[in-house]
Write an enzyme that holds these catalytic residues in place. Sequence first.
Site, PDB file in Angstrom:
ATOM      1  N   ILE A 128      38.220  19.973  14.865  1.00  0.00           N
ATOM      2  CA  ILE A 128      38.907  21.050  14.152  1.00  0.00           C
ATOM      3  C   ILE A 128      38.267  22.397  14.452  1.00  0.00           C
ATOM      4  O   ILE A 128      38.837  23.240  15.142  1.00  0.00           O
ATOM      5  CB  ILE A 128      38.909  20.773  12.630  1.00  0.00           C
ATOM      6  N   CYS A 129      37.064  22.605  13.947  1.00  0.00           N
ATOM      7  CA  CYS A 129      36.440  23.931  14.029  1.00  0.00           C
ATOM      8  C   CYS A 129      35.891  24.265  15.409  1.00  0.00           C
ATOM      9  O   CYS A 129      35.586  25.430  15.679  1.00  0.00           O
ATOM     10  CB  CYS A 129      35.352  24.048  12.976  1.00  0.00           C
ATOM     11  N   LEU A 130      35.770  23.268  16.280  1.00  0.00           N
ATOM     12  CA  LEU A 130      35.453  23.538  17.680  1.00  0.00           C
ATOM     13  C   LEU A 130      36.732  23.619  18.503  1.00  0.00           C
ATOM     14  O   LEU A 130      36.956  24.586  19.234  1.00  0.00           O
ATOM     15  CB  LEU A 130      34.524  22.464  18.246  1.00  0.00           C
TER      16      LEU A 130
END
Length: 224
Positions: A128-130
């Site tokens: 997600i955040c990468l």
Amino acid sequence: MNLLEVQLSTHNPKSGLSALLTPDNCALLLIDHQPFQFAGLRSHDTQTIINNVLGLAKSAKVFKVPTLLTTVVQDRGGYILKPLQDLFPEQKPIDRTFINAWEDPKIVDWVKKTGKKKLVIAALWTEICLAMPVIQALGEGYEVFIVTDASGGVSLEAHEMAIHRMIQAGAIPITWTVFASELQRDWARTTTVPALAEILVAHMGVVGTSFTWEQQLLATMPPK
């Protein structure tokens, strides 16, 4: 087209000397290494990711690579990893509400101000955040290196599928010691060797242990 024009037109920008990282051509983004994200980490041992992201951040600091710390909903997800914050005491992490960090104008503005087109990114969670900012940054013309062993997901499958997805989009996978090694490049550059050696001893496991053992056997330990 002549032969030279054909060669230039088919050149792979991900190969050749210019494809490697240097202290002057990249910036590092460390995204969401916070307690909530660590609590859900299942693709790696938590201590391993902590060790690796600290090795990564210390390497960036030694070589003066611009480094950005960022968090998501800090008041609920927790402050960024304290040893990471302690490396950059003057920097207040950019806190955001966007799940995708690249949608936050403050983060994109920071990147633009560095003038770097090669971005090195590590994040929790990988899927997600990468993945989100990596895919968007690639689409906007940046060359993105993903540090796979300083990132992690909620499961091994989630982490691995995200890595596959980002590679298909054009991202370049590396590990934290690759980052440090490409920046050093030549052991004759002695200015940064002592600090890099300290990082390897502290964060590279058996390599660091073997190095200190070698110093002992060769009686090259620094005087106390």
